[in-house]
Design a protein around this motif. Structure first.
Motif, PDB file in Angstrom:
ATOM      1  N   ASP A 107       0.817  -1.218   0.000  1.00  0.00           N
ATOM      2  CA  ASP A 107       0.000   0.000   0.000  1.00  0.00           C
ATOM      3  C   ASP A 107       0.849   1.266   0.000  1.00  0.00           C
ATOM      4  OD1 ASP A 107      -2.364  -1.405  -0.110  1.00  0.00           O
ATOM      5  OD2 ASP A 107      -2.710  -1.329   2.053  1.00  0.00           O
ATOM      6  N   ASP A 108       1.994   1.265   0.705  1.00  0.00           N
ATOM      7  CA  ASP A 108       2.826   2.471   0.706  1.00  0.00           C
ATOM      8  C   ASP A 108       3.436   2.731  -0.667  1.00  0.00           C
ATOM      9  OD1 ASP A 108       4.284   0.151   1.284  1.00  0.00           O
ATOM     10  OD2 ASP A 108       5.849   1.227   2.359  1.00  0.00           O
ATOM     11  N   SER A 111       0.709   4.162  -2.849  1.00  0.00           N
ATOM     12  CA  SER A 111       0.511   5.586  -2.571  1.00  0.00           C
ATOM     13  C   SER A 111       1.500   6.432  -3.383  1.00  0.00           C
ATOM     14  CB  SER A 111       0.678   5.844  -1.076  1.00  0.00           C
ATOM     15  OG  SER A 111       0.571   7.208  -0.804  1.00  0.00           O
ATOM     16  N   ASP A 128      13.135   6.316  -2.693  1.00  0.00           N
ATOM     17  CA  ASP A 128      12.166   5.367  -2.158  1.00  0.00           C
ATOM     18  C   ASP A 128      12.045   4.120  -3.022  1.00  0.00           C
ATOM     19  OD1 ASP A 128      11.730   7.098  -0.051  1.00  0.00           O
ATOM     20  OD2 ASP A 128       9.836   7.862  -0.846  1.00  0.00           O
TER      21      ASP A 128
END
Length: 92
Positions: free
Chosen positions: A48-49, A52, A87
């Protein structure tokens, strides 16, 4: 042979790295980002991150594709590009 999600993330990261380092890009690169994001968002192996962040990248590519000055759009998003590259490096 279709690309798996790891290969898709690598391509996505590479395009973002090019935008970040070159401060320029093309509409077709924005369209490629959109296709990669759409595919990755439907993958159950993506957390989920990451999803996002992918939504943020999708908005960035949509805005860039329709921008009157794509290079300026890329320059304006240098901080986000740097963060996304960092990231995504942790996920690949």
């Amino acid at each position: 042979m279709p690309l798996n999600h790891e290969h898709q993330l690598t391509i996505l990261r590479d395009i973002l790295m090019n935008h970040q380092s070159d401060c320029c890009g093309t509409v077709s690169e924005c369209e490629q980002l959109e296709r990669l994001v759409q595919s990755l968002l439907t993958n159950d192996q993506i957390t989920d991150d990451v999803k996002s962040m992918l939504n943020d990248v999708y908005y960035y590519s949509q805005s860039g594709k329709y921008s009157a000055d794509l290079d300026q759009h890329i320059t304006n998003h240098q901080n986000q590009l740097s963060q996304w590259v960092t990231d995504f490096n942790t996920y690949s």
